[in-house]
Design a protein around this motif. Structure first.
Motif, PDB file in Angstrom:
ATOM      1  N   VAL A 191       0.856  -1.178   0.000  1.00 42.12           N
ATOM      2  CA  VAL A 191       0.000   0.000   0.000  1.00 42.12           C
ATOM      3  C   VAL A 191       0.894   1.230   0.000  1.00 42.12           C
ATOM      4  N   ASP A 192       0.482   2.246  -0.732  1.00 43.06           N
ATOM      5  CA  ASP A 192       1.285   3.455  -0.859  1.00 43.06           C
ATOM      6  C   ASP A 192       0.965   4.414   0.288  1.00 43.06           C
ATOM      7  N   VAL A 193       1.948   4.655   1.152  1.00 45.24           N
ATOM      8  CA  VAL A 193       1.766   5.595   2.258  1.00 45.24           C
ATOM      9  C   VAL A 193       2.876   6.653   2.218  1.00 45.24           C
ATOM     10  N   SER A 194       3.230   7.040   0.991  1.00 43.45           N
ATOM     11  CA  SER A 194       4.313   8.018   0.820  1.00 43.45           C
ATOM     12  C   SER A 194       3.801   9.455   0.744  1.00 43.45           C
ATOM     13  N   ASP A 195       2.488   9.619   0.899  1.00 45.30           N
ATOM     14  CA  ASP A 195       1.904  10.954   0.785  1.00 45.30           C
ATOM     15  C   ASP A 195       1.969  11.700   2.119  1.00 45.30           C
ATOM     16  N   ASN A 196       1.714  12.996   2.076  1.00 41.86           N
ATOM     17  CA  ASN A 196       1.561  13.828   3.277  1.00 41.86           C
ATOM     18  C   ASN A 196       2.675  13.612   4.308  1.00 41.86           C
ATOM     19  N   LYS A 197       3.913  13.658   3.848  1.00 36.88           N
ATOM     20  CA  LYS A 197       5.038  13.359   4.738  1.00 36.88           C
ATOM     21  C   LYS A 197       5.127  14.336   5.912  1.00 36.88           C
ATOM     22  N   ASN A 198       4.860  15.597   5.676  1.00 33.48           N
ATOM     23  CA  ASN A 198       4.926  16.574   6.768  1.00 33.48           C
ATOM     24  C   ASN A 198       3.907  16.259   7.854  1.00 33.48           C
ATOM     25  N   ILE A 199       2.688  15.905   7.436  1.00 33.43           N
ATOM     26  CA  ILE A 199       1.650  15.547   8.406  1.00 33.43           C
ATOM     27  C   ILE A 199       2.044  14.292   9.165  1.00 33.43           C
ATOM     28  N   ARG A 200       2.612  13.327   8.465  1.00 36.29           N
ATOM     29  CA  ARG A 200       3.002  12.064   9.105  1.00 36.29           C
ATOM     30  C   ARG A 200       4.092  12.292  10.152  1.00 36.29           C
ATOM     31  N   TRP A 201       5.090  13.111   9.818  1.00 37.93           N
ATOM     32  CA  TRP A 201       6.145  13.402  10.792  1.00 37.93           C
ATOM     33  C   TRP A 201       5.572  14.116  12.012  1.00 37.93           C
ATOM     34  N   LYS A 202       4.651  15.035  11.767  1.00 36.63           N
ATOM     35  CA  LYS A 202       4.033  15.749  12.882  1.00 36.63           C
ATOM     36  C   LYS A 202       3.208  14.801  13.753  1.00 36.63           C
ATOM     37  N   ASN A 203       2.485  13.885  13.124  1.00 40.31           N
ATOM     38  CA  ASN A 203       1.708  12.902  13.887  1.00 40.31           C
ATOM     39  C   ASN A 203       2.604  12.035  14.757  1.00 40.31           C
ATOM     40  N   MET A 204       3.738  11.609  14.192  1.00 44.73           N
ATOM     41  CA  MET A 204       4.662  10.779  14.960  1.00 44.73           C
ATOM     42  C   MET A 204       5.220  11.546  16.145  1.00 44.73           C
ATOM     43  N   ALA A 205       5.603  12.809  15.912  1.00 40.03           N
ATOM     44  CA  ALA A 205       6.153  13.621  16.997  1.00 40.03           C
ATOM     45  C   ALA A 205       5.109  13.916  18.066  1.00 40.03           C
ATOM     46  N   ARG A 206       3.887  14.183  17.632  1.00 40.05           N
ATOM     47  CA  ARG A 206       2.833  14.573  18.570  1.00 40.05           C
ATOM     48  C   ARG A 206       2.245  13.384  19.320  1.00 40.05           C
ATOM     49  N   ILE A 207       2.001  12.273  18.597  1.00 40.33           N
ATOM     50  CA  ILE A 207       1.284  11.144  19.196  1.00 40.33           C
ATOM     51  C   ILE A 207       2.233  10.147  19.844  1.00 40.33           C
ATOM     52  N   ALA A 208       3.286   9.732  19.119  1.00 36.20           N
ATOM     53  CA  ALA A 208       4.203   8.726  19.663  1.00 36.20           C
ATOM     54  C   ALA A 208       5.184   9.335  20.660  1.00 36.20           C
ATOM     55  N   LEU A 209       5.829  10.427  20.243  1.00 40.06           N
ATOM     56  CA  LEU A 209       6.824  11.046  21.126  1.00 40.06           C
ATOM     57  C   LEU A 209       6.163  11.912  22.191  1.00 40.06           C
ATOM     58  N   ILE A 230       6.337  -0.240  22.359  1.00 38.84           N
ATOM     59  CA  ILE A 230       7.440   0.637  22.758  1.00 38.84           C
ATOM     60  C   ILE A 230       8.296   1.000  21.547  1.00 38.84           C
ATOM     61  N   LEU A 231       8.471   0.024  20.643  1.00 46.31           N
ATOM     62  CA  LEU A 231       9.282   0.238  19.452  1.00 46.31           C
ATOM     63  C   LEU A 231       8.436   0.625  18.235  1.00 46.31           C
ATOM     64  N   LEU A 232       7.249   0.022  18.112  1.00 46.76           N
ATOM     65  CA  LEU A 232       6.469   0.172  16.884  1.00 46.76           C
ATOM     66  C   LEU A 232       5.533   1.376  16.876  1.00 46.76           C
ATOM     67  N   ALA A 233       5.339   2.015  18.026  1.00 50.47           N
ATOM     68  CA  ALA A 233       4.442   3.176  18.066  1.00 50.47           C
ATOM     69  C   ALA A 233       4.914   4.270  17.110  1.00 50.47           C
ATOM     70  N   PHE A 234       6.229   4.395  16.958  1.00 47.15           N
ATOM     71  CA  PHE A 234       6.768   5.466  16.105  1.00 47.15           C
ATOM     72  C   PHE A 234       6.461   5.223  14.628  1.00 47.15           C
ATOM     73  N   PRO A 235       6.826   4.064  14.053  1.00 44.30           N
ATOM     74  CA  PRO A 235       6.440   3.856  12.643  1.00 44.30           C
ATOM     75  C   PRO A 235       4.930   3.759  12.464  1.00 44.30           C
ATOM     76  N   ASN A 236       4.224   3.235  13.461  1.00 47.75           N
ATOM     77  CA  ASN A 236       2.782   3.074  13.314  1.00 47.75           C
ATOM     78  C   ASN A 236       2.062   4.419  13.236  1.00 47.75           C
ATOM     79  N   THR A 237       2.489   5.376  14.062  1.00 44.62           N
ATOM     80  CA  THR A 237       1.865   6.701  13.998  1.00 44.62           C
ATOM     81  C   THR A 237       2.276   7.442  12.727  1.00 44.62           C
ATOM     82  N   TYR A 238       3.472   7.155  12.226  1.00 46.73           N
ATOM     83  CA  TYR A 238       3.899   7.786  10.972  1.00 46.73           C
ATOM     84  C   TYR A 238       3.057   7.276   9.803  1.00 46.73           C
ATOM     85  N   PHE A 239       2.836   5.958   9.758  1.00 46.79           N
ATOM     86  CA  PHE A 239       2.095   5.372   8.644  1.00 46.79           C
ATOM     87  C   PHE A 239       0.584   5.348   8.887  1.00 46.79           C
TER      88      PHE A 239
END
Length: 435
Positions: free
Chosen positions: A37-55, A231-240
């Protein structure tokens, strides 16, 4: 100089990280069993989601008590393990607290670690009480019996022991205590060992040091078998995670193309299909087993924390229906693990075992109980989407097996015949206004 402890430490380290790397490869292999599945879109939003939700743990603190305690454990455990770098250097080279050369900063650092260790210990005790004495309802659902319940407690015990060993290690380190810098908590534990011979105190310190590093390596490798993979997967999971509006469902591209062709007056419906057209059609509509799901959905399954927030918000579950979004994710992960073991046992090839996710793990009753309200998706603290799996399995039931409930079949028949979900002729649609 006796190098035996350093050699043993190196062997321990290589074995621990080697076994962890082996399981990570297996984990990645299992996730890649899913459809691309293609999840290469909206990279800025994805990085922000990872920082806000996972971190930033932004969704955890929506429930203040458990959210605050989780943030304490999360921050404390991550920061304390920075000391792992010093332990590794000391273990390999035979040095003593090599970073203590920077005494002022080192005292501040270890002092912070000790305060966090005490806070983590207290928070974990509160978690244990909430789970085992207060018995909060979402921790005692039917899917949480047996291993899931034991797994949660094992992790809590692990964290208690590791924090205790860290503080005991510092309290019995006579040189560290003599520095009187950074021992903000351990100075109150040190008197417990007064009266013991200095050699005995040193043995306790060494035992705590070894048990601490062994405990960290065991904990690291236990993660693969535990719900605490988040603990490990929350970061990629929130990004994708899903970045489109939660109410927007994806359409099957093959179906969309077919509908467009049917509506195009320039296409001859009796003409032979173009070359390669069959290749574009999916082998199966929807999903009946884990290999039919996308790799992002399989990543979701491995990331599930089993916290039960999704189920506690699910209106179907709250009204007594069989559906539990948490169970959907747990069942998907269990089936994926079963498929992975099947592949391991058959030289890298999956051998049909006569089982599948639909029916053997998840019942149609659970699937059709879902109201597609997205409450579970909104509640999840790490951006897991149980609804997407439910939708894919419903698609399989409807499009592959024509096994929709009677009510849904009636609605679809009415849409086909009347252009609306209701059993009224199109000519009678506006009769309501005359009443």
């Amino acid at each position: 100089m006796n190098y035996l402890p350093n050699i043993l430490f190196a062997i321990l380290l290589i074995a621990g990280f080697g076994y962890f790397a082996r399981n990570v490869r297996k984990l990645i292999r299992n996730i890649k069993l899913g459809q691309d599945v293609d999840v290469s879109d909206n990279k800025n939003i994805r990085w922000k989601n990872m920082a806000r939700i996972a971190l930033g743990q932004s969704k955890m603190v929506k429930r203040p008590v458990s959210g605050f305690l989780h943030v304490v454990v999360y921050v404390g455990f991550v920061i304390i393990n920075i000391e792992l770098l010093e332990i590794i250097i000391d273990g390999l080279t035979g040095t003593w607290r090599i970073f203590s050369y920077f005494q002022g900063f080192y005292g501040f650092l270890i002092g912070t670690f000790e305060i966090l260790a005490a806070l983590v210990f207290i928070s974990v005790v509160v978690f244990w009480i909430r789970r085992n004495i207060i018995k909060i309802k979402r921790f005692w659902s039917s899917e949480m019996k047996g291993w899931p319940k034991n797994d949660a407690n094992i992790i809590l015990y692990f964290e208690m022991v590791l924090m205790s060993l860290f503080l005991i290690m510092n309290a019995t380190d006579l040189h560290f205590q003599a520095m009187n810098s950074g021992n903000v908590i351990s100075q109150f534990i040190a008197p417990w060992f007064n009266g013991l011979p200095e050699t005995t105190i040193h043995l306790i310190e060494r035992a705590a040091w070894w048990m601490h590093i062994i405990g960290i390596l065991v904990f690291l490798n236990y993660l693969y078998f535990s719900k605490h993979l988040h603990i490990l997967l929350a970061f990629p999971n929130t990004y994708f995670g899903k970045v489109k509006p939660k109410g927007q469902l994806n359409n099957l591209e093959a179906v969309t193309k077919e509908v467009k062709m049917m509506m195009d007056p320039n296409i001859d419906p009796f003409a032979a299909p173009a070359a390669g057209a069959d290749a574009e059609m999916p082998a199966k509509f929807g999903a009946s087993d884990v290999q039919d799901l996308s790799w992002v959905q399989l990543l979701n399954a491995y990331t599930c924390t089993e916290c039960g927030r999704c189920t506690s918000e699910c209106p179907a579950n709250l009204t007594g229906k069989k559906l539990s979004p948490r169970k959907i994710m747990m069942d998907t992960r269990d089936r994926l693990e079963e498929v992975g073991k099947n592949i391991d046992a058959n030289n890298g090839v999956f051998k049909d075992d006569g089982k599948q996710l639909l029916g053997d793990y998840i019942s149609t009753e659970e699937l059709w109980a879902c109201t597609t309200c997205n409450a579970c998706v909104e509640a999840c603290p790490v951006s897991i989407d149980p609804l997407s799996i439910i939708i894919e399995m419903r698609r399989y039931l409807v499009m592959e097996q024509s096994a929709a409930p009677v009510e849904l079949n009636n609605m679809m028949t009415n849409i086909e015949n009347n252009g609306a979900p209701w059993p009224y002729n199109q000519m009678d649609r506006l009769n309501w206004k005359d009443e």
